[in-house]
Write a protein that holds these residues in place. Sequence first.
Motif, PDB file in Angstrom:
ATOM      1  N   TRP A  78       0.856  -1.182   0.000  1.00 25.05           N
ATOM      2  CA  TRP A  78       0.000   0.000   0.000  1.00 25.05           C
ATOM      3  C   TRP A  78       0.893   1.232   0.000  1.00 25.05           C
ATOM      4  O   TRP A  78       1.723   1.403   0.909  1.00 25.05           O
ATOM      5  CB  TRP A  78      -0.871   0.042   1.247  1.00 25.05           C
ATOM      6  CG  TRP A  78      -1.927  -1.018   1.323  1.00 25.05           C
ATOM      7  CD1 TRP A  78      -1.970  -2.194   0.634  1.00 25.05           C
ATOM      8  CD2 TRP A  78      -3.087  -0.988   2.151  1.00 25.05           C
ATOM      9  NE1 TRP A  78      -3.075  -2.907   0.982  1.00 25.05           N
ATOM     10  CE2 TRP A  78      -3.792  -2.199   1.912  1.00 25.05           C
ATOM     11  CE3 TRP A  78      -3.601  -0.085   3.058  1.00 25.05           C
ATOM     12  CZ2 TRP A  78      -4.982  -2.499   2.574  1.00 25.05           C
ATOM     13  CZ3 TRP A  78      -4.783  -0.386   3.719  1.00 25.05           C
ATOM     14  CH2 TRP A  78      -5.465  -1.569   3.467  1.00 25.05           C
ATOM     15  N   ALA A 245      -7.298   2.398  -3.681  1.00 27.99           N
ATOM     16  CA  ALA A 245      -7.267   2.084  -5.110  1.00 27.99           C
ATOM     17  C   ALA A 245      -8.469   1.239  -5.530  1.00 27.99           C
ATOM     18  O   ALA A 245      -9.033   1.432  -6.613  1.00 27.99           O
ATOM     19  CB  ALA A 245      -5.958   1.374  -5.460  1.00 27.99           C
ATOM     20  N   LEU A 287      -3.227   5.845  -2.483  1.00 29.56           N
ATOM     21  CA  LEU A 287      -3.245   5.684  -3.933  1.00 29.56           C
ATOM     22  C   LEU A 287      -1.806   5.676  -4.433  1.00 29.56           C
ATOM     23  O   LEU A 287      -0.922   6.275  -3.812  1.00 29.56           O
ATOM     24  CB  LEU A 287      -4.028   6.819  -4.600  1.00 29.56           C
ATOM     25  CG  LEU A 287      -5.527   6.861  -4.342  1.00 29.56           C
ATOM     26  CD1 LEU A 287      -6.153   8.042  -5.075  1.00 29.56           C
ATOM     27  CD2 LEU A 287      -6.192   5.564  -4.763  1.00 29.56           C
ATOM     28  N   PRO A 288      -1.534   5.018  -5.562  1.00 27.35           N
ATOM     29  CA  PRO A 288      -0.162   4.949  -6.059  1.00 27.35           C
ATOM     30  C   PRO A 288       0.458   6.334  -6.222  1.00 27.35           C
ATOM     31  O   PRO A 288      -0.164   7.243  -6.767  1.00 27.35           O
ATOM     32  CB  PRO A 288      -0.316   4.242  -7.412  1.00 27.35           C
ATOM     33  CG  PRO A 288      -1.544   3.409  -7.250  1.00 27.35           C
ATOM     34  CD  PRO A 288      -2.468   4.236  -6.393  1.00 27.35           C
ATOM     35  N   SER A 291      -0.236   9.937  -6.629  1.00 30.52           N
ATOM     36  CA  SER A 291      -1.660   9.881  -6.273  1.00 30.52           C
ATOM     37  C   SER A 291      -2.464  11.075  -6.765  1.00 30.52           C
ATOM     38  O   SER A 291      -3.562  11.325  -6.262  1.00 30.52           O
ATOM     39  CB  SER A 291      -1.845   9.721  -4.748  1.00 30.52           C
ATOM     40  OG  SER A 291      -1.765  10.947  -4.049  1.00 30.52           O
ATOM     41  N   TRP A 304     -10.489   5.949 -12.063  1.00 27.66           N
ATOM     42  CA  TRP A 304      -9.367   6.805 -11.674  1.00 27.66           C
ATOM     43  C   TRP A 304      -8.613   7.230 -12.932  1.00 27.66           C
ATOM     44  O   TRP A 304      -8.252   6.393 -13.759  1.00 27.66           O
ATOM     45  CB  TRP A 304      -8.452   6.037 -10.730  1.00 27.66           C
ATOM     46  CG  TRP A 304      -7.161   6.704 -10.351  1.00 27.66           C
ATOM     47  CD1 TRP A 304      -5.896   6.252 -10.615  1.00 27.66           C
ATOM     48  CD2 TRP A 304      -7.006   7.923  -9.627  1.00 27.66           C
ATOM     49  NE1 TRP A 304      -4.964   7.115 -10.083  1.00 27.66           N
ATOM     50  CE2 TRP A 304      -5.614   8.154  -9.480  1.00 27.66           C
ATOM     51  CE3 TRP A 304      -7.906   8.853  -9.092  1.00 27.66           C
ATOM     52  CZ2 TRP A 304      -5.110   9.265  -8.816  1.00 27.66           C
ATOM     53  CZ3 TRP A 304      -7.395   9.958  -8.437  1.00 27.66           C
ATOM     54  CH2 TRP A 304      -6.024  10.156  -8.294  1.00 27.66           C
TER      55      TRP A 304
END
Length: 311
Positions: A78, A245, A287-288, A291, A304
């Motif tokens: 995460w 996500a 979020l990656p 983000s 997204w």
Amino acid sequence: MLDATTKLSLDTISNPDRTKPEELVPSRYALRIGEIDVLVISDGVLPLPTEMLGHNASPAVRAAWLDDMFLPRDACDWPLNAVLVRSGGRTILIDAGLGFDPDLQLPRAGQLVKRLEAAGIDLASVTDVVLTHMHMDHIGGLLVDGMKERLRPDLRIHVAAAEVKFWESPDFSHTSMPPGFPDALRSAAKRFAKEYHSHLRTFDEKHEVAPGVVVYRTGGHTPGHSVVRMASGEGLTFAGDAVFAVGFDQPDWHNGFEHDPEEAARVRVRLLREMAETGEMLMATHLPFPSVGRVAIDGDAFRWVPVFWDY
């Protein structure tokens, strides 16, 4: 044929001991929202069981989603993001990362202080901290040994009053966490409240921290969970843990850290729908990295849309 720059870059990667680069991946991303400067900083990653992404979903459905996303079925990393904001002469840190907790064995998180320093940020320049909530991966950076002494004596820490109240006697009955996490969360929150009590500036529902920087309580994830909206011509919202996500495709899935999963799902849907309608940018803790993106409606769910990096 490789040019000199490419050769140098490849040589650095293939011979790491020669130059000893600190990091080979980006860990900060800067953007500007009108008159507001924003810097996203990665605090690292948390390896956690994938069941926590949707513990109310059937294992088969959850596995299918993970397969579609090319993610492992058992555990995945995460992302963990924090944000530094400058507006109206204030320097505001939104969330403080994990810090250091040897009992949980999370060595790839807790990078915030190092990465702030790498970005040239003097900790003593931070005038305000905004906490989306008091989970340890959002307050732990403030509990690192020696950290408090490096911060300003007049530092203001903004957090919802409902959040502080909740952690006086927290309820974990609706969460679904790995062993050890509830005790670690409880311990970190108790220590934080004790060490930083005099710095707390609590609010009920809404508070303007600096020009164009407003924090709103949403509840759900925790009773005092909040999001931060930065607006100056255009808008950008840091959603904390309101959105993960998986929440775009499966907004009704319950995250293992949510203290009120059903309310958290309502908050998530309401926020994503609002972001899709306005077209404003969104960021979130998990979020990656970095983000930063926008939200689109995709049938009964959401989609997204990451921004193109601005170099």
